[in-house]
Design a protein around this motif. Structure first.
Motif, PDB file in Angstrom:
ATOM      1  N   ALA A  16     -78.097  -3.099  92.207  1.00  0.00           N
ATOM      2  CA  ALA A  16     -77.582  -4.516  92.267  1.00  0.00           C
ATOM      3  C   ALA A  16     -76.726  -4.387  93.490  1.00  0.00           C
ATOM      4  O   ALA A  16     -76.552  -5.416  94.130  1.00  0.00           O
ATOM      5  CB  ALA A  16     -76.807  -4.754  90.979  1.00  0.00           C
ATOM      6  N   ALA A  17     -75.693  -3.493  93.391  1.00  0.00           N
ATOM      7  CA  ALA A  17     -74.902  -3.461  94.718  1.00  0.00           C
ATOM      8  C   ALA A  17     -75.556  -3.580  95.917  1.00  0.00           C
ATOM      9  O   ALA A  17     -75.005  -4.198  96.878  1.00  0.00           O
ATOM     10  CB  ALA A  17     -74.015  -2.044  94.709  1.00  0.00           C
ATOM     11  N   ARG A 104     -74.451  -9.082  92.345  1.00  0.00           N
ATOM     12  CA  ARG A 104     -73.365  -8.774  92.142  1.00  0.00           C
ATOM     13  C   ARG A 104     -73.142  -7.143  92.206  1.00  0.00           C
ATOM     14  O   ARG A 104     -74.194  -6.293  92.337  1.00  0.00           O
ATOM     15  CB  ARG A 104     -72.938  -8.658  90.621  1.00  0.00           C
ATOM     16  N   PRO A 105     -72.071  -6.703  92.665  1.00  0.00           N
ATOM     17  CA  PRO A 105     -71.721  -5.226  93.033  1.00  0.00           C
ATOM     18  C   PRO A 105     -71.864  -4.457  91.515  1.00  0.00           C
ATOM     19  O   PRO A 105     -71.847  -5.115  90.615  1.00  0.00           O
ATOM     20  CB  PRO A 105     -70.340  -5.193  93.445  1.00  0.00           C
ATOM     21  N   SER A 106     -72.108  -3.138  91.898  1.00  0.00           N
ATOM     22  CA  SER A 106     -72.274  -2.492  90.572  1.00  0.00           C
ATOM     23  C   SER A 106     -71.060  -2.257  89.628  1.00  0.00           C
ATOM     24  O   SER A 106     -70.067  -2.468  90.215  1.00  0.00           O
ATOM     25  CB  SER A 106     -72.585  -0.844  91.108  1.00  0.00           C
ATOM     26  N   ILE A 107     -71.230  -2.742  88.409  1.00  0.00           N
ATOM     27  CA  ILE A 107     -70.225  -2.588  87.501  1.00  0.00           C
ATOM     28  C   ILE A 107     -69.420  -1.277  87.580  1.00  0.00           C
ATOM     29  O   ILE A 107     -68.285  -1.007  87.033  1.00  0.00           O
ATOM     30  CB  ILE A 107     -70.671  -2.859  86.169  1.00  0.00           C
ATOM     31  N   TRP A 110     -66.727  -1.185  90.012  1.00  0.00           N
ATOM     32  CA  TRP A 110     -65.810  -2.247  89.990  1.00  0.00           C
ATOM     33  C   TRP A 110     -64.578  -1.767  88.920  1.00  0.00           C
ATOM     34  O   TRP A 110     -64.664  -1.717  87.820  1.00  0.00           O
ATOM     35  CB  TRP A 110     -66.593  -3.294  89.209  1.00  0.00           C
ATOM     36  N   ASP A 111     -63.415  -1.584  89.591  1.00  0.00           N
ATOM     37  CA  ASP A 111     -62.185  -1.101  88.989  1.00  0.00           C
ATOM     38  C   ASP A 111     -61.491  -2.457  88.563  1.00  0.00           C
ATOM     39  O   ASP A 111     -60.458  -2.238  87.786  1.00  0.00           O
ATOM     40  CB  ASP A 111     -61.447  -0.083  89.666  1.00  0.00           C
ATOM     41  N   GLU A 112     -61.488  -3.631  89.272  1.00  0.00           N
ATOM     42  CA  GLU A 112     -60.724  -4.737  89.034  1.00  0.00           C
ATOM     43  C   GLU A 112     -60.763  -5.465  87.653  1.00  0.00           C
ATOM     44  O   GLU A 112     -61.871  -5.378  87.191  1.00  0.00           O
ATOM     45  CB  GLU A 112     -61.065  -5.770  90.054  1.00  0.00           C
ATOM     46  N   PRO A 113     -59.816  -5.997  87.007  1.00  0.00           N
ATOM     47  CA  PRO A 113     -59.775  -6.501  85.827  1.00  0.00           C
ATOM     48  C   PRO A 113     -60.632  -7.801  86.151  1.00  0.00           C
ATOM     49  O   PRO A 113     -61.226  -8.450  84.970  1.00  0.00           O
ATOM     50  CB  PRO A 113     -58.356  -6.840  85.412  1.00  0.00           C
ATOM     51  N   ARG A 114     -61.007  -8.276  87.118  1.00  0.00           N
ATOM     52  CA  ARG A 114     -61.576  -9.782  87.168  1.00  0.00           C
ATOM     53  C   ARG A 114     -63.156  -9.526  87.304  1.00  0.00           C
ATOM     54  O   ARG A 114     -63.668  -8.523  87.415  1.00  0.00           O
ATOM     55  CB  ARG A 114     -61.289 -10.447  88.582  1.00  0.00           C
ATOM     56  N   PRO A 115     -63.714 -10.647  86.777  1.00  0.00           N
ATOM     57  CA  PRO A 115     -65.232 -10.526  86.968  1.00  0.00           C
ATOM     58  C   PRO A 115     -65.867 -10.271  88.385  1.00  0.00           C
ATOM     59  O   PRO A 115     -65.029 -10.751  89.472  1.00  0.00           O
ATOM     60  CB  PRO A 115     -65.679 -11.867  86.300  1.00  0.00           C
TER      61      PRO A 115
END
Length: 139
Positions: A16-17, A104-107, A110-115
């Protein structure tokens, strides 16, 4: 041969990334066309919930088909706007990503709290683009 055995197997998140990076790289050279994207969504073999979520994303996307991190693609916001339960929104987003309609970038990274950000993409050429047959007298 030994290199192939030691190379890590990509996860769905990695794929996905990579799709997200490809879509972002192609965006400057290839103009996003909302009408073409929506036609692909309507002609695709998507569940009705996924189709609804896709059209809401298209409504909010900018001219480039990009939704920055946070905002409408948050499942909590989409549940309100689509009138669906959170589980169905998350399943719809997963189907849209799996079928190539969004990237979408890989979950996992993903360290941000935003979607995560979303890029609207056209599915690969092998994905069915015409509506399914309704059956007719000739069939």
């Amino acid at each position: 041969m030994a290199d192939a055995l030691t190379r890590p197997i990509p996860t769905p998140g990695d794929l996905a990334a990579a799709a997200h990076r490809r879509a972002a790289a192609e965006a400057p050279g290839q103009r996003y066309d909302r009408r073409v994207w929506e036609q692909a969504v309507m002609a695709g073999d998507l569940h009705a919930n996924a189709r609804l979520v896709a059209l809401i994303l298209a409504h909010h996307a900018g001219d480039s088909g990009y939704l920055p991190a946070g905002n409408v693609q948050d499942a909590r916001n989409l549940t309100v706007e689509a009138g669906l339960r959170g589980r169905y929104v998350r399943l719809s987003l997963t189907q849209l990503e799996h079928d190539g309609y969004i990237a979408r970038p890989s979950i996992h990274g993903w360290d941000e709290p935003r979607p995560r950000p979303v890029t609207l993409t056209l599915p690969p050429a092998g994905v069915r683009r015409e509506p399914p047959s309704t059956g007719g007298a000739g069939e």
